[in-house]
Design an enzyme around this catalytic site. Structure first.
Site, PDB file in Angstrom:
ATOM      1  N   PHE A   1       0.811  -1.240   0.000  1.00 18.18           N
ATOM      2  CA  PHE A   1       0.000   0.000   0.000  1.00 18.18           C
ATOM      3  C   PHE A   1       0.836   1.279   0.000  1.00 18.18           C
ATOM      4  O   PHE A   1       0.291   2.373  -0.115  1.00 18.18           O
ATOM      5  CB  PHE A   1      -0.925   0.016   1.229  1.00 18.18           C
ATOM      6  CG  PHE A   1      -1.820  -1.193   1.329  1.00 18.18           C
ATOM      7  CD1 PHE A   1      -2.568  -1.621   0.243  1.00 18.18           C
ATOM      8  CD2 PHE A   1      -1.912  -1.919   2.517  1.00 18.18           C
ATOM      9  CE1 PHE A   1      -3.387  -2.741   0.327  1.00 18.18           C
ATOM     10  CE2 PHE A   1      -2.728  -3.041   2.616  1.00 18.18           C
ATOM     11  CZ  PHE A   1      -3.463  -3.453   1.509  1.00 18.18           C
TER      12      PHE A   1
ATOM     13  N   LYS B   1      13.584 -12.190   5.131  1.00 21.48           N
ATOM     14  CA  LYS B   1      13.306 -13.224   6.144  1.00 21.48           C
ATOM     15  C   LYS B   1      11.860 -13.711   6.038  1.00 21.48           C
ATOM     16  O   LYS B   1      11.533 -14.825   6.447  1.00 21.48           O
ATOM     17  CB  LYS B   1      13.663 -12.747   7.548  1.00 21.48           C
ATOM     18  CG  LYS B   1      12.843 -11.571   8.096  1.00 21.48           C
ATOM     19  CD  LYS B   1      11.530 -11.952   8.747  1.00 21.48           C
ATOM     20  CE  LYS B   1      10.695 -10.759   9.121  1.00 21.48           C
ATOM     21  NZ  LYS B   1       9.327 -11.052   9.481  1.00 21.48           N
TER      22      LYS B   1
HETATM   23  N1  LIG Z   1       2.796  -7.384  13.062  1.00 18.14           N
HETATM   24  C1  LIG Z   1       4.060  -7.599  13.361  1.00 18.14           C
HETATM   25  O1  LIG Z   1       4.382  -8.379  14.286  1.00 18.14           O
HETATM   26  C2  LIG Z   1       5.135  -6.866  12.619  1.00 18.14           C
HETATM   27  C3  LIG Z   1       6.382  -6.711  13.239  1.00 18.14           C
HETATM   28  C4  LIG Z   1       7.407  -6.047  12.571  1.00 18.14           C
HETATM   29  C5  LIG Z   1       7.172  -5.532  11.314  1.00 18.14           C
HETATM   30  N2  LIG Z   1       5.945  -5.684  10.740  1.00 18.14           N
HETATM   31  C6  LIG Z   1       5.774  -5.073   9.405  1.00 18.14           C
HETATM   32  O2  LIG Z   1       5.018  -3.883   9.553  1.00 18.14           O
HETATM   33  C7  LIG Z   1       4.263  -3.638   8.357  1.00 18.14           C
HETATM   34  C8  LIG Z   1       2.829  -3.352   8.739  1.00 18.14           C
HETATM   35  O3  LIG Z   1       2.298  -4.487   9.381  1.00 18.14           O
HETATM   36  P1  LIG Z   1       1.170  -4.417  10.503  1.00 18.14           P
HETATM   37  O4  LIG Z   1       1.367  -5.659  11.319  1.00 18.14           O
HETATM   38  O5  LIG Z   1       1.196  -3.112  11.204  1.00 18.14           O
HETATM   39  O6  LIG Z   1      -0.180  -4.474   9.646  1.00 18.14           O
HETATM   40  P2  LIG Z   1      -1.337  -5.601   9.693  1.00 18.14           P
HETATM   41  O7  LIG Z   1      -0.970  -6.698   8.781  1.00 18.14           O
HETATM   42  O8  LIG Z   1      -1.672  -5.940  11.097  1.00 18.14           O
HETATM   43  O9  LIG Z   1      -2.612  -4.818   9.180  1.00 18.14           O
HETATM   44  C9  LIG Z   1      -2.960  -4.532   7.908  1.00 18.14           C
HETATM   45  C10 LIG Z   1      -3.139  -3.040   7.817  1.00 18.14           C
HETATM   46  O10 LIG Z   1      -3.339  -2.663   6.460  1.00 18.14           O
HETATM   47  C11 LIG Z   1      -4.382  -1.711   6.412  1.00 18.14           C
HETATM   48  N3  LIG Z   1      -4.951  -1.693   5.078  1.00 18.14           N
HETATM   49  C12 LIG Z   1      -5.796  -2.574   4.498  1.00 18.14           C
HETATM   50  N4  LIG Z   1      -6.085  -2.185   3.240  1.00 18.14           N
HETATM   51  C13 LIG Z   1      -5.387  -1.027   3.045  1.00 18.14           C
HETATM   52  C14 LIG Z   1      -5.246  -0.154   1.935  1.00 18.14           C
HETATM   53  N5  LIG Z   1      -5.873  -0.378   0.778  1.00 18.14           N
HETATM   54  N6  LIG Z   1      -4.449   0.931   2.067  1.00 18.14           N
HETATM   55  C15 LIG Z   1      -3.787   1.170   3.217  1.00 18.14           C
HETATM   56  N7  LIG Z   1      -3.873   0.378   4.311  1.00 18.14           N
HETATM   57  C16 LIG Z   1      -4.663  -0.714   4.207  1.00 18.14           C
HETATM   58  C17 LIG Z   1      -5.342  -2.162   7.498  1.00 18.14           C
HETATM   59  O11 LIG Z   1      -6.227  -1.133   7.844  1.00 18.14           O
HETATM   60  C18 LIG Z   1      -4.362  -2.508   8.594  1.00 18.14           C
HETATM   61  O12 LIG Z   1      -4.005  -1.357   9.307  1.00 18.14           O
HETATM   62  C19 LIG Z   1       4.481  -4.855   7.481  1.00 18.14           C
HETATM   63  O13 LIG Z   1       5.467  -4.577   6.517  1.00 18.14           O
HETATM   64  C20 LIG Z   1       4.999  -5.921   8.432  1.00 18.14           C
HETATM   65  O14 LIG Z   1       5.840  -6.861   7.808  1.00 18.14           O
HETATM   66  C21 LIG Z   1       4.926  -6.321  11.360  1.00 18.14           C
HETATM   67  O1  LIG Z   2       4.246 -12.094  11.746  1.00 11.71           O
HETATM   68  P1  LIG Z   2       5.178 -11.905  10.586  1.00 11.71           P
HETATM   69  O2  LIG Z   2       5.535 -13.176   9.917  1.00 11.71           O
HETATM   70  O3  LIG Z   2       4.664 -10.831   9.651  1.00 11.71           O
HETATM   71  O4  LIG Z   2       6.528 -11.354  11.213  1.00 11.71           O
HETATM   72  C1  LIG Z   2       6.446 -10.329  12.175  1.00 11.71           C
HETATM   73  C2  LIG Z   2       7.750  -9.593  12.351  1.00 11.71           C
HETATM   74  O5  LIG Z   2       8.297  -9.196  11.138  1.00 11.71           O
HETATM   75  C3  LIG Z   2       8.738 -10.326  13.201  1.00 11.71           C
HETATM   76  O6  LIG Z   2       9.830  -9.481  13.480  1.00 11.71           O
END
Ligand SMILES: NC(=O)c1ccc[n+]([C@@H]2O[C@H](COP(=O)([O-])OP(=O)(O)OC[C@H]3O[C@@H](n4cnc5c(N)ncnc54)[C@H](O)[C@@H]3O)[C@@H](O)[C@H]2O)c1
Ligand SMILES: O=P(O)(O)OC[C@H](O)CO
Length: 380
Positions: A117, A225
């Site tokens: 996005f 990863k």
């Molecule tokens: N969740 C984790 O544990 C974690 C940890 C580290 C890094 N990350 C990274 O952080 C990033 C965000 O992940 P997250 O866990 O916060 O999100 P998520 O996967 O929990 O949630 C999805 C998000 O996308 C939004 N969304 C849906 N459709 C959309 C659109 N058309 N335009 C914009 N937003 C839209 C939703 O409202 C929601 O906020 C990712 O790259 C992920 O790899 C996640």
């Molecule tokens: O839950 P995942 O697989 O999107 O991984 C979450 C984080 O990137 C871990 O650091």
């Protein structure tokens, strides 16, 4: 006790000479990690005089099953009831469904949405952000353009004309939400002071942040990863055991390092030993969402698609590994590198159901015969 607004203004004026805290933060994204990031940041902005207390959090608006808007529910309950229920974000976190309004006062932007996005969000932000704004990306992913791969931090810089650091690490959001100890790595390009300011914003006694001058290395660790996590989940789904999983993780780490260095010669080996490297690989392969959905995919014998399982198991949260495997595959096939990266290649072919899940260990012939990437010792 946190200082009052007046005390903060006084302290800030003493430290910057202009009156009022100089830095105002907006979090662009409010998913699982986005919400935890907002909580971490908000716990610091109330304490540190250089930051305005308020943290704006842009919410991609949606309607909850009870008919209420998500942003309104967050502001009423101080919880992200959909993506991080049960966790108070801090009273100074304000959910805002209006993207332009959310960023208009900020000079520190934290990007944390699923990677697919980001380009659309940046397009809407062109010309809407303050000059001299600094950004950081917590997003694990990349885009592939005709001219080659484009990391998300570069996309933000190119589209918005602002500097962008990255923060990656062994950071399963739900664990940090309940304040279990973890570490993270900031990758910065040149300006160490900017990296230190980001570290100040994120660091807490349970979230330790270090910084390395290797944006691409840190970002590629976080991105690649997720492909290895899919492989680990497949192994789990076929009950292949710990040795097989460890083998897949080792081979995956090796491919992560080799591809990163082929794409960006500046990538440092030492980065792979930071939290963003081996530690994130381990936590993701043990407890991440990519692993979990891939396990379900394998248990179903590959009969149900990843999209279908993602929607059922993650309830709106998004996987990054399947699309990243496709993006990596595009890079590899464009350059004729598939045989050098058998694990990455096979993961994609399994995801698109060209190969069965069991192929995850059947590619070992290819590994044995793989061309040795420069600087990387032979596989066998
Ligand atoms: N969740 C984790 O544990 C974690 C940890 C580290 C890094 N990350 C990274 O952080 C990033 C965000 O992940 P997250 O866990 O916060 O999100 P998520 O996967 O929990 O949630 C999805 C998000 O996308 C939004 N969304 C849906 N459709 C959309 C659109 N058309 N335009 C914009 N937003 C839209 C939703 O409202 C929601 O906020 C990712 O790259 C992920 O790899 C996640
Ligand atoms: O839950 P995942 O697989 O999107 O991984 C979450 C984080 O990137 C871990 O650091």
């Amino acid at each position: 006790m946190a200082p009052s607004i007046e005390e903060k203004a006084e302290m800030a004026s003493a430290c910057n000479g202009i009156g009022g805290p100089p830095y105002r933060v907006t979090v662009v994204g409010s998913g699982n990690w986005g919400s935890v990031a907002a909580k971490l940041i908000a716990s610091n902005t109330v304490k540190l005089p250089v930051f305005h207390d308020e943290v704006r959090m842009w919410v991609f608006e949606e309607t909850l099953p009870n008919g209420e808007k998500l942003s309104k529910a967050i502001n009423q309950t101080n919880e992200n009831v959909k993506y991080l229920s049960g966790i108070k974000l801090g009273k100074n976190v304000i959910a805002d469904p209006d993207l332009e309004n959310a960023v208009k006062e900020a000079n520190m932007l934290v990007f944390v949405t699923p990677h697919q996005f980001v380009a659309g969000i940046c397009k809407r932000l062109v010309g809407k952000i303050k000059p001299n704004t600094e950004a950081i990306s917590l997003i694990k992913g990349m885009e592939v353009k005709t001219e080659g791969p484009c990391m998300i931090s570069k996309l933000i810089t190119d589209m918005l004309g602002i500097n962008c650091c990255v923060l990656m690490g062994a950071n399963i959001a739900n664990e940090i939400a309940v304040e279990k100890f973890s570490e993270a790595t900031i990758g910065y390009r040149q300006d160490k002071e900017v990296a230190q300011r980001w570290a100040q914003l994120f660091c807490t006694p349970y979230f330790l942040v270090s910084a390395v001058q290797d944006v691409e290395g840190v970002e590629l660790c976080g991105t690649l990863k997720n492909v290895v996590a899919i492989a680990a989940g497949l192994v789990d789904g076929m009950d292949m055991g710990n040795n097989t999983k460890a083998a897949v993780m080792r081979i995956g780490l090796r491919e992560m390092r080799a591809l990163s260095k082929l794409l960006f010669s500046s990538v440092k080996d030492s980065t792979f030993f930071e939290s963003c490297g081996v530690a994130d690989l381990i936590t993701t392969c043990l407890g991440g969402r990519n692993r979990r959905v891939a396990e379900a995919f394998a248990r179903n014998g590959g009969k149900r698609s990843f999209d279908d399982l993602e929607a059922e198991l993650l309830q709106g949260q998004k996987l990054q590994g399947v699309s990243t495997a496709k993006e990596v595959y595009e890079i590899l096939s464009h350059r004729g590198w598939q045989s050098m990266f058998p694990l990455f290649t096979t993961v994609h072919e399994i995801c698109i159901r060209q190969l069965p899940p069991s192929a995850i260990v059947e590619y070992k012939e290819q590994i044995t015969n793989a061309t040795v990437v420069e600087g990387v010792a032979p596989y066998c």
